[in-house]
Design a protein around this motif. Structure first.
Motif, PDB file in Angstrom:
ATOM      1  N   VAL A 156       0.834  -1.198   0.000  1.00 51.27           N
ATOM      2  CA  VAL A 156       0.000   0.000   0.000  1.00 51.27           C
ATOM      3  C   VAL A 156       0.870   1.250   0.000  1.00 51.27           C
ATOM      4  N   THR A 157       0.494   2.188  -0.857  1.00 54.07           N
ATOM      5  CA  THR A 157       1.084   3.520  -0.862  1.00 54.07           C
ATOM      6  C   THR A 157      -0.035   4.503  -0.545  1.00 54.07           C
ATOM      7  N   ILE A 158       0.186   5.330   0.476  1.00 53.94           N
ATOM      8  CA  ILE A 158      -0.791   6.345   0.862  1.00 53.94           C
ATOM      9  C   ILE A 158      -0.248   7.709   0.438  1.00 53.94           C
ATOM     10  N   ILE A 159      -1.070   8.456  -0.272  1.00 50.94           N
ATOM     11  CA  ILE A 159      -0.716   9.814  -0.683  1.00 50.94           C
ATOM     12  C   ILE A 159      -1.664  10.754   0.049  1.00 50.94           C
ATOM     13  N   ASP A 160      -1.094  11.674   0.832  1.00 55.53           N
ATOM     14  CA  ASP A 160      -1.917  12.584   1.621  1.00 55.53           C
ATOM     15  C   ASP A 160      -1.283  13.969   1.649  1.00 55.53           C
ATOM     16  N   ARG A 161      -2.125  14.983   1.626  1.00 56.28           N
ATOM     17  CA  ARG A 161      -1.651  16.372   1.631  1.00 56.28           C
ATOM     18  C   ARG A 161      -1.198  16.844   3.009  1.00 56.28           C
ATOM     19  N   ASP A 162      -1.675  16.191   4.046  1.00 54.55           N
ATOM     20  CA  ASP A 162      -1.412  16.636   5.419  1.00 54.55           C
ATOM     21  C   ASP A 162      -0.128  15.986   5.940  1.00 54.55           C
ATOM     22  N   ARG A 163       0.887  16.795   6.165  1.00 56.54           N
ATOM     23  CA  ARG A 163       2.191  16.286   6.602  1.00 56.54           C
ATOM     24  C   ARG A 163       2.085  15.552   7.947  1.00 56.54           C
ATOM     25  N   ASN A 164       1.311  16.087   8.888  1.00 62.20           N
ATOM     26  CA  ASN A 164       1.171  15.438  10.195  1.00 62.20           C
ATOM     27  C   ASN A 164       0.496  14.082  10.069  1.00 62.20           C
ATOM     28  N   GLU A 165      -0.500  14.016   9.211  1.00 59.15           N
ATOM     29  CA  GLU A 165      -1.176  12.739   9.005  1.00 59.15           C
ATOM     30  C   GLU A 165      -0.237  11.726   8.349  1.00 59.15           C
ATOM     31  N   CYS A 166       0.606  12.184   7.437  1.00 59.22           N
ATOM     32  CA  CYS A 166       1.595  11.305   6.808  1.00 59.22           C
ATOM     33  C   CYS A 166       2.529  10.718   7.859  1.00 59.22           C
ATOM     34  N   THR A 167       2.975  11.547   8.758  1.00 61.09           N
ATOM     35  CA  THR A 167       3.841  11.078   9.853  1.00 61.09           C
ATOM     36  C   THR A 167       3.105  10.046  10.695  1.00 61.09           C
ATOM     37  N   TRP A 168       1.845  10.327  10.997  1.00 58.81           N
ATOM     38  CA  TRP A 168       1.023   9.418  11.803  1.00 58.81           C
ATOM     39  C   TRP A 168       0.897   8.060  11.105  1.00 58.81           C
ATOM     40  N   PHE A 169       0.595   8.070   9.792  1.00 56.11           N
ATOM     41  CA  PHE A 169       0.498   6.820   9.024  1.00 56.11           C
ATOM     42  C   PHE A 169       1.822   6.066   9.033  1.00 56.11           C
ATOM     43  N   ALA A 170       2.900   6.781   8.793  1.00 56.46           N
ATOM     44  CA  ALA A 170       4.213   6.138   8.694  1.00 56.46           C
ATOM     45  C   ALA A 170       4.604   5.441   9.991  1.00 56.46           C
ATOM     46  N   ARG A 171       4.173   5.966  11.105  1.00 53.42           N
ATOM     47  CA  ARG A 171       4.496   5.362  12.407  1.00 53.42           C
ATOM     48  C   ARG A 171       3.635   4.152  12.731  1.00 53.42           C
ATOM     49  N   ARG A 172       2.495   4.016  12.076  1.00 56.82           N
ATOM     50  CA  ARG A 172       1.551   2.970  12.443  1.00 56.82           C
ATOM     51  C   ARG A 172       1.366   1.869  11.401  1.00 56.82           C
ATOM     52  N   LEU A 173       1.778   2.135  10.177  1.00 59.31           N
ATOM     53  CA  LEU A 173       1.527   1.167   9.106  1.00 59.31           C
ATOM     54  C   LEU A 173       2.815   0.817   8.375  1.00 59.31           C
TER      55      LEU A 173
END
Length: 136
Positions: free
Chosen positions: A26-43
């Motif tokens: 899975v590749t997640i593309i998101d505009r929100d930098r904080n949300e990207c960090t959150w995803f990267a730490r959990r998935l």
């Protein structure tokens, strides 16, 4: 299967988590930098900060290698543009989109995005079905 998801939030998180548990990449593309960090730490997903309505970002995210593209943002116009780019410019075989305003579903279909999901339409249909059952 390689799946690219545009958009964040709980839907993207739980969907990604489920797909990863089934062995998909899975590749997640998101505009929100904080949300990207959150995803990267959990998935165990590839997380790309940016806007999937921009062809250059999609190219950098290696979308041409994707088997499937999902657009899950709250903005129908962004979902439509990203899906059209993935389909027409990068030749992704399977394209799916959330359509937030059910009146936009027909527009998506007319423009070639046939796999759409409207939570509003789905919930409305379930309520109507339940009402019919209760009145019998």
């Amino acid at each position: 299967m390689r799946i690219h998801i545009f958009g964040g939030g709980k839907l993207a998180y739980f969907l990604s988590r489920s797909l990863i548990s089934k062995g998909h990449t899975v590749t997640i593309i998101d505009r929100d930098r904080n949300e990207c960090t959150w995803f990267a730490r959990r998935l165990k997903a590839i997380v790309v900060h940016g806007d999937a309505t921009l062809p250059r970002l999609l190219q950098d995210a290696e979308i041409s290698d994707a088997d499937m593209f999902l657009a899950l943002t709250p903005a129908d116009e962004d979902n439509l543009i990203a899906c059209q780019l993935a389909q027409r410019q990068f030749h992704v075989a399977s394209i799916f989109s959330i359509v937030n305003d059910p009146e936009n579903e027909e527009v998506f279909h007319e423009l070639g995005i046939t796999q759409t999901f409207s939570t509003t339409s789905t919930i409305t249909a379930l309520i109507e079905q339940r009402t019919l059952v209760d009145n019998i």
